[in-house]
Enzyme design. Structure first.
Site, mmCIF file in Angstrom:
data_model
loop_
_atom_site.group_PDB
_atom_site.id
_atom_site.type_symbol
_atom_site.label_atom_id
_atom_site.label_comp_id
_atom_site.label_asym_id
_atom_site.label_seq_id
_atom_site.Cartn_x
_atom_site.Cartn_y
_atom_site.Cartn_z
ATOM 1 C CE1 TYR A 1 3.661 -61.303 94.018
ATOM 2 C CE2 TYR A 1 5.739 -61.467 95.196
ATOM 3 C CZ TYR A 1 5.027 -61.490 94.011
ATOM 4 O OH TYR A 1 5.675 -61.691 92.830
ATOM 5 C CB THR A 30 1.564 -55.056 90.833
ATOM 6 O OG1 THR A 30 2.051 -55.298 89.514
ATOM 7 C CG2 THR A 30 0.141 -54.646 90.866
ATOM 8 C CG ASP A 31 6.297 -58.314 93.908
ATOM 9 O OD1 ASP A 31 6.818 -58.544 92.789
ATOM 10 O OD2 ASP A 31 6.792 -58.728 94.966
ATOM 11 C CD1 TRP A 32 6.776 -59.764 86.932
ATOM 12 C CD2 TRP A 32 6.939 -57.956 88.226
ATOM 13 N NE1 TRP A 32 7.386 -58.764 86.204
ATOM 14 C CE2 TRP A 32 7.493 -57.646 86.960
ATOM 15 C CE3 TRP A 32 6.905 -56.948 89.181
ATOM 16 C CZ2 TRP A 32 8.028 -56.399 86.640
ATOM 17 C CZ3 TRP A 32 7.435 -55.689 88.866
ATOM 18 C CH2 TRP A 32 7.982 -55.436 87.618
ATOM 19 N N GLY A 33 2.276 -60.001 89.856
ATOM 20 C CA GLY A 33 1.138 -60.850 90.176
ATOM 21 C C GLY A 33 0.495 -60.510 91.503
#
Ligand code: BGC
Length: 725
Positions: free
Chosen positions: A225, A256-259
């Site tokens: 993130y 990606t990490d989520w978001g």
């Protein structure tokens, strides 16, 4: 003999050329598929279609990719387009111990078993990517996610994560090593801009990822993130394009990490392959498909169409995605998987048994003889609290979770086991024991009363999986035990001298009551079989052999990250500077001469060991050599057990500052009572190099080094001088 050797070499080279030919054939097939895909279809493959899947191409029979958390078991099914659980009735899993517990086993073979088993569950549940392992380095004991990682030492994290990855991938399920990189705190995780020296990046924070790629052959990597040097890590030019895909030759998929995607062009050009979890201005519940608004969706398509981005960019992503598919859901030979069977629970129990650490044991207070008729007071909320729920994305819905109290009750049937909660962490959705009509004072009083009349008190406390404890998206507020446990322990210890403390946590805690405790056990989050494994150790059925994967400081400021101002931790809200540099964990304690409460590598046993002899064949080495070291160890006690021989290196003369010692090898040795063994180590001299910022490369300097041989970072038993030219 010679002939046999020749046959073996021929077979091996035939095998290698067969693999090459196979890989070539796959690449050709991928070329053909890419030729048939429209630009729209290619772009579609680069972003999510639901919370945990990315689309295939129906027209051509290309499957979807399904992912799941990770890393301690396969998470329950989530709804297509919301974070709610889908409510399936067939998605309960085996909860394996948290990765901190796995790291504490110092047993790579067990990490492989863990990986195979959790991978089998992922495969059975039709997952193609398992989102784990987590290998972020333990920089501060406040990080809410340390329990999902492998501790403070890059070598330990590397050695333990590689077999996990390989085990998972034997199932035709991709492991996804996360979070690349520097996601070492949860506070401000989505925007904090981490700054650190190149040396710290390469020596401390990158090695486990590098090992995952170069030794584990991991098929996917998850971005993080946070930012590093001003750019988000999930599409970072240096981290992903140059280092991961360039220097290390990673040929898999970056997710990606989520978001964690923030920019189309950066994501496209710097090597992000699949975008997941982006919040799209509230469009997740929209009339139109929100996923079309992802950075790697319509905006990406537009940029390719108008010539801002070359089509070869999306081709490379699709090639990687298809390559992952040929390794997973397009591999017709992959096994079918297994779910929550007796074998998996057994693996979970073994990891838990070996991961538990005996920190202190005054006058052999433990084990507790199960034959003795006595009153055992089990006090503390964590004796009954479910720890597989909570904590964030690693939360699990397990078939069963044996609580510490249940494990103790079932093993100590000759004793009178009584329980008092002692404290309550406050009503939360995760509590399974909600005391009605009780306040903190009455809980405490009840516990003291129970303790007064008991022969032995087992205090089962620690942290839990709620926000600002061991949980994603927040850090702890301090090092001390929460919910008044320190005060409660003082009160209990005032009325009963026979108190053993069992800490259920994924982090170090302060222990103001340490000198008064007869025994201290670090019991982590142990998953489905938690209570059984704990009772195995408390009763002596299993001799503890776990070792600390991170240091326990006496107080917070004794930890390197906290020895400076706020800019070092947690940062000023925008930026953060890792001021302790390479001196993370024991490297800090040793070099600054700050005694930890419990040192990295520490862990006691119910037996005793003696390192008798340690010798190297020769003492002069050059670059590329391997040091052959042999160590003789004896179990000098009365019960069977296992000890971890740890080899650290000390650089005696260096042009740069070096930590006092760095772990370079270890071996866990099982020994029957009275037994001796000779253990051989091969240590690569190149591993003594430091990352030289002036050369932007590893530098092995000539000079005198020492091999420090011990059974903990603060228990060095033999020192051997060597010379490197
Ligand atoms: C976590 C990841 C996880 C993902 C999907 C994120 O919040 O940081 O570790 O895999 O969610 O649940």
């Amino acid at each position: 003999m010679k002939q046999l050797f020749l046959v073996l070499v021929l077979m091996l080279s035939a095998n290698v050329s067969f693999i090459f030919a196979q890989e070539e054939a796959v690449e050709k097939q991928i070329d053909q598929i890419i030729d048939q895909l429209s630009l729209e279809e290619k772009v579609k493959m680069c972003h999510a279609q639901s919370k945990f899947s990315s689309p295939g191409v129906e027209r051509l029979g290309i499957p979807e990719i399904w992912m799941s958390d990770g890393p301690h078991g396969v998470r329950a099914e989530i709804e297509w387009d919301s974070w709610s659980y889908a409510g399936w009735t067939n998605d309960s899993c085996t909860a394996f111990p948290a990765l901190t517990a796995l790291a504490s086993t110092f047993n790579p073979a067990l990490a492989h078993k863990y990986g195979v088993a959790v991978g089998e569950e992922a495969r059975y549940r039709k997952k193609d990517i398992l989102l784990g392992p987590g290998v972020n380095i333990y920089r501060t004991p406040l990080n809410g996610r340390n329990f999902e990682y492998m501790g403070e030492d890059p070598y330990l994290a590397s050695i333990m994560s590689v077999p996990y990855i390989q085990g998972v991938q034997t199932n035709g399920v991709a492991a996804c090593v996360k979070h690349y990189v520097l996601n070492n705190q949860e506070i401000w995780r989505s925007h904090i801009n981490v700054q650190l020296s190149d040396r710290a990046l390469h020596e401390i924070y990158l090695p486990a990822f590098k090992a995952a790629v170069e030794e584990g052959d991991v098929w996917s990597v998850m971005g993080a993130y946070n930012k590093y040097n001003g750019q988000h890590t999930s599409h970072h030019e240096v981290l992903i394009k140059q280092i991961l895909k360039g220097d290390w030759g990673f040929d898999g998929v970056v997710v990606t990490d989520w978001g964690s995607a923030h920019d189309t062009k950066e994501a496209a050009l710097n090597g992000l392959d699949i975008e997941m979890g982006t919040g799209t201005d509230g469009l997740t519940t929209s009339k139109e498909n929100a996923y079309d608004y992802y950075y790697l969706a319509k905006p990406f398509l537009e940029m390719i169409k108008n010539g801002e981005i070359d089509e070869s960019v999306v081709d490379d992503k699709v090639r990687r995605i298809l390559r992952l598919m040929y390794r997973t859901n397009m591999d017709k030979t992959r096994p079918f998987g297994k779910k929550a069977n007796a074998e998996h629970f057994q693996v979970a129990r073994e990891v838990a048994q070996e991961g538990i650490i005996l920190l202190k044991n005054s006058k052999s207070f433990l084990p507790i003889n199960p034959e003795t008729k006595q009153t055992i007071a089990v006090i503390g909320e964590n004796a009954t609290r479910m720890m597989t729920v909570g904590g964030g994305s690693s939360e699990l819905k397990t078939v069963h979770e044996i609580s510490p109290l249940q494990g103790i009750e079932e093993r100590f049937t000759n004793a009178n086991v009584v329980h008092a909660m002692g404290y309550a962490s406050g009503p939360s959705v995760y509590d399974n024991v909600i005391p009605s009509g009780l306040d903190a004072d009455s809980l405490q009083q009840a516990a003291v009363d129970v303790a007064k009349n008991a022969d032995i008190v087992l205090f089962v406390g620690g942290l839990n999986k709620s926000h600002e404890q061991d949980c994603e998206n927040g850090d702890r507020k301090g090092l001390n035990l929460p919910f008044g446990q320190d005060e409660l322990l003082a009160d209990i210890m005032a009325v009963n001298k026979n108190v053993a403390v069992v800490l259920v946590s994924g982090n170090a805690v302060a222990m103001p009551w340490q000198s008064k405790a007869k025994a201290i056990v670090q019991a982590w989050y142990l998953g489905s079989e938690a209570g059984y494994a704990l009772a195995d150790v408390l009763s002596g059925d299993v001799n503890p052999s776990g070792k600390l994967p991170f240091s326990f400081p006496v107080k917070l400021e004794d930890n390197g990250a906290h020895a400076f101002d706020e800019l070092s931790y947690p940062g000023d809200g925008t930026d953060q500077v890792y001021k302790e540099d390479i001196l993370v964990g024991y490297r800090w304690h040793d070099t600054k001469n700050i005694k930890p409460l419990y040192a990295f590598g520490h862990g006691l046993s119910y037996t005793s060991f003696k390192v008798n002899n340690a010798a190297v064949a020769i003492t002069n080495y050059k670059k590329g050599d391997s040091i052959q070291l042999s160590v003789e160890i004896t179990n000098t006690g009365k019960v069977d057990g296992a000890e971890v021989i740890q080899i650290y290196v000390h650089d005696k003369e260096s042009s740069v500052m070096r930590p006092i010692k760095e772990l370079k090898s270890f071996e866990k040795v099982g020994l029957n009572a009275g037994q001796s063994k000779k253990v051989d180590f091969n240590i690569d001299v190149n591993a003594f190099a430091f990352y030289d910022e002036t050369q932007r490369d590893w530098n092995l300097e000539s000079g005198a080094y020492q091999l420090l041989i011990g059974t903990a970072s603060d228990k060095i038993i033999k020192t051997i001088n060597i010379q490197v030219e």
